[in-house]
Design a protein around this motif. Structure first.
Motif, PDB file in Angstrom:
ATOM      1  N   ARG A   1       0.799  -1.215   0.000  1.00 12.00           N
ATOM      2  CA  ARG A   1       0.000   0.000   0.000  1.00 12.00           C
ATOM      3  C   ARG A   1       0.838   1.274   0.000  1.00 12.00           C
ATOM      4  O   ARG A   1       0.326   2.367  -0.149  1.00 12.00           O
ATOM      5  N   GLU A   2       2.173   1.118   0.115  1.00 12.43           N
ATOM      6  CA  GLU A   2       3.068   2.280   0.053  1.00 12.43           C
ATOM      7  C   GLU A   2       3.712   2.413  -1.326  1.00 12.43           C
ATOM      8  O   GLU A   2       4.476   3.341  -1.559  1.00 12.43           O
TER       9      GLU A   2
ATOM     10  N   ILE B   1       0.741   3.421 -10.701  1.00 15.50           N
ATOM     11  CA  ILE B   1       0.788   2.961  -9.316  1.00 15.50           C
ATOM     12  C   ILE B   1       0.176   4.012  -8.391  1.00 15.50           C
ATOM     13  O   ILE B   1      -0.573   3.686  -7.460  1.00 15.50           O
ATOM     14  N   ALA B   2       0.497   5.277  -8.649  1.00 12.59           N
ATOM     15  CA  ALA B   2      -0.043   6.354  -7.816  1.00 12.59           C
ATOM     16  C   ALA B   2      -1.572   6.387  -7.894  1.00 12.59           C
ATOM     17  O   ALA B   2      -2.253   6.588  -6.879  1.00 12.59           O
ATOM     18  N   ARG B   3      -2.143   6.174  -9.086  1.00 16.97           N
ATOM     19  CA  ARG B   3      -3.600   6.159  -9.239  1.00 16.97           C
ATOM     20  C   ARG B   3      -4.184   4.947  -8.511  1.00 16.97           C
ATOM     21  O   ARG B   3      -5.234   5.038  -7.856  1.00 16.97           O
ATOM     22  N   ALA B   4      -3.514   3.791  -8.645  1.00 14.31           N
ATOM     23  CA  ALA B   4      -4.023   2.597  -7.972  1.00 14.31           C
ATOM     24  C   ALA B   4      -3.984   2.744  -6.453  1.00 14.31           C
ATOM     25  O   ALA B   4      -4.854   2.226  -5.736  1.00 14.31           O
TER      26      ALA B   4
ATOM     27  N   MET C   1      -4.322  -2.373 -11.071  1.00 14.29           N
ATOM     28  CA  MET C   1      -5.514  -2.455 -10.242  1.00 14.29           C
ATOM     29  C   MET C   1      -5.152  -2.369  -8.744  1.00 14.29           C
ATOM     30  O   MET C   1      -4.133  -2.917  -8.318  1.00 14.29           O
ATOM     31  N   PRO C   2      -5.996  -1.706  -7.969  1.00 16.44           N
ATOM     32  CA  PRO C   2      -5.767  -1.679  -6.504  1.00 16.44           C
ATOM     33  C   PRO C   2      -6.245  -2.978  -5.864  1.00 16.44           C
ATOM     34  O   PRO C   2      -7.252  -3.564  -6.277  1.00 16.44           O
ATOM     35  N   GLY C   3      -5.512  -3.468  -4.869  1.00 20.37           N
ATOM     36  CA  GLY C   3      -5.927  -4.651  -4.116  1.00 20.37           C
ATOM     37  C   GLY C   3      -6.594  -4.217  -2.830  1.00 20.37           C
ATOM     38  O   GLY C   3      -5.918  -3.801  -1.888  1.00 20.37           O
TER      39      GLY C   3
ATOM     40  N   LEU D   1      -7.106  -0.553   1.490  1.00 18.41           N
ATOM     41  CA  LEU D   1      -6.169  -0.800   0.396  1.00 18.41           C
ATOM     42  C   LEU D   1      -4.937  -1.485   0.954  1.00 18.41           C
ATOM     43  O   LEU D   1      -4.283  -0.978   1.866  1.00 18.41           O
ATOM     44  N   ARG D   2      -4.614  -2.683   0.388  1.00 18.08           N
ATOM     45  CA  ARG D   2      -3.461  -3.403   0.895  1.00 18.08           C
ATOM     46  C   ARG D   2      -2.330  -3.504  -0.142  1.00 18.08           C
ATOM     47  O   ARG D   2      -1.237  -3.955   0.191  1.00 18.08           O
ATOM     48  N   GLY D   3      -2.579  -3.142  -1.338  1.00 20.58           N
ATOM     49  CA  GLY D   3      -1.515  -3.197  -2.349  1.00 20.58           C
ATOM     50  C   GLY D   3      -2.058  -2.928  -3.744  1.00 20.58           C
ATOM     51  O   GLY D   3      -3.247  -2.612  -3.918  1.00 20.58           O
TER      52      GLY D   3
END
Length: 468
Positions: free
Chosen positions: A83-84, A107-110, A128-130, A136-138
């Motif tokens: 998430r970082e 990555i910044a958008r996700a 895609m965001p996880g 949000l975890r990753g």
């Protein structure tokens, strides 16, 4: 015409095929890209769910196996971050674990829970965001090369091109057959027209082949050609027979007039001489008309003629006659070589022009046969000349200048013009420098091969020289 029809049909077929196949190929290509994007986006979402579960459970060691198995099966590349934005796993070797990618745009958008799907440099990418609920975890980045999609699109374009080529080949065969069927009557009409121009139609066009309109045209042409041949034969028969039929009564009339001389008062002798002269002039006029009719009814093809030799030969022939009037005949100018002319035409043209010049040349003058470049020659005299208005009418039949004092018929120059035009040349009258007349004749020079210039045939033949 066959080629033009064939090109027209093929051009129309190409336009139709282009209007159908280009949009079809473009739509298929766009569809393939769209389907690939949706597939990558779906797989990226699925991988995001799997990796989110592993990150939530702290099972980070399983991430390389999960994404590696997918990359092996599909040929794509998977990259997972926390998430970082720090890389947790990469199916490839380009990015090390622990690398901070939080600054990358996708990555910044996700990381803000916004997915990204892009296509750049022949690579389809979905990030895609996880997430689990609102947590949000990753993130997961899935990249897929477009080579396979491009290959499929190219195969479709190749198939369309092959189909188009086959269609064009079929259209070409059908168009060629149709064009030959349409133009065959036109070719027979062209050949028949050329034969008719020569005066003898031996192969009339077939009125049973081709489209109905051309069959009707062939029937009309055959009827017209038959009528024209009949008229030409009748006119030719008249020109052949009228000479004998007209000369006999004219000769008898002249003899009867001359027989009156011993019985006439001496004061009437002058009128008798004038009457005999008019009868002789009428005879010459009849001969000129018949000669002109024979010229118009007979076909002949221009042939190479040595203009220099003809000029020298005619000058030598006229020189003794001119000497009796104290006039000289000379040839000047550089040799011009061969020209195109119908048989006997150049001799008749020169004889008529020299005869006219000799009739108006005063004693002590010269008649000049001057050669000029480009197959041309001049016949110049030093007589009284003609006005511009008279020169404009000099080629009219039976026309004579108002100040003419000789017994000409007014047919010599029309015959000359007909002979020159039949040979493919031009003739014009001009005022000669220093006074007199300059008759300028230009014929086509023979250059290179022996092929005849122009097309078609010229309608003329040898005729007896007629004095104007």
């Amino acid at each position: 015409m066959t080629r033009r029809l064939l090109l027209s049909y093929l051009g129309l077929a190409v336009l139709v095929l282009a209007g159908l196949e280009i949009p079809l190929g473009w739509i298929y290509g766009r569809g393939e890209v769209t389907r690939a994007s949706q597939s990558v986006e779906r797989d990226a979402s699925m991988l995001a769910e799997l990796t989110e579960e592993n990150i939530e459970k702290g099972n980070l060691d399983a991430l390389p196996d999960v994404i590696g198995d997918y990359a092996t099966r599909t040929g794509g590349r998977v990259l997972v971050t926390d998430r970082e934005g720090v890389v947790l796993a990469d199916s490839g070797t380009q990015v090390r674990t622990g690398t901070d990618l939080s600054g990358a745009p996708d990555i910044a958008r996700a990381l803000t829970n916004r997915p990204t799907v892009t296509t750049a440099d022949d690579v389809l990418s979905a990030t895609m965001p996880g997430t689990s609920g609102t947590t949000l975890r990753g993130t997961v980045r899935l990249t897929y090369p477009m080579t396979e999609v491009t290959a499929r699109v190219h195969r479709v374009w190749g198939a369309l091109a092959l189909a188009g080529a086959c269609v064009l080949a079929a259209v070409a065969v059908a168009a060629f057959t149709l064009a030959r069927w349409i133009t065959r009557p036109l070719r027979t009409l062209e050949q028949a027209t050329a034969q008719l121009a020569d005066g003898h139609l031996t192969n009339p066009p077939d009125a049973t082949i081709g489209p109905p309109e051309l069959r009707s045209l062939a029937v009309s042409f055959n009827h017209t050609a038959t009528r024209l041949q009949h008229l030409l034969k009748a006119q030719h028969a008249f020109a052949s027979e009228a000479s004998h039929q007209l000369k006999t009564p004219l000769t008898a009339l002249r003899l009867r007039l001359e027989n009156f001389e011993p019985y006439l008062d001496p004061r009437a002798h002058q009128s008798l001489d004038e009457a005999v002269g008019e009868v002789e002039r009428l005879g010459r006029m009849v001969q000129g008309l018949l000669a002109l009719a024979r010229l118009e009814n007979t076909a002949s093809t221009p042939e190479p003629v040595d203009l220099d030799a003809v000029l020298a030969e005619r000058a030598a022939m006229w020189e003794p006659l001119a000497a009796e009037q104290h006039v000289t005949v000379a040839v000047a100018g550089a040799p011009v070589g061969q020209v195109w002319a119908i048989p006997g035409a150049v001799e008749q043209v020169i004889d008529n022009l020299v005869a006219n010049a000799l009739r108006v040349s005063p004693p002590g003058t010269a008649i000049m046969l001057a050669r000029a470049p480009g197959g041309a020659f001049h016949v110049r005299d030093q007589g009284r000349g003609m006005s511009e208005a008279d020169r404009a009418r000099a080629f009219d039949r039976f026309w004579r200048a108002s100040d003419t004092h000789h017994d000409g018929t007014g047919l010599g120059l029309p015959i000359v013009r007909h002979l020159v035009h039949a040979s493919g040349g031009e003739i014009s009258l001009h005022a000669a420098p220093g006074g007199g007349m300059d008759a300028h004749v230009r014929l086509r020079p023979v250059t290179g091969g022996r092929s005849q210039p122009g097309s078609g045939t010229s309608r003329t033949a040898r005729a007896t020289t007629a004095k104007p």
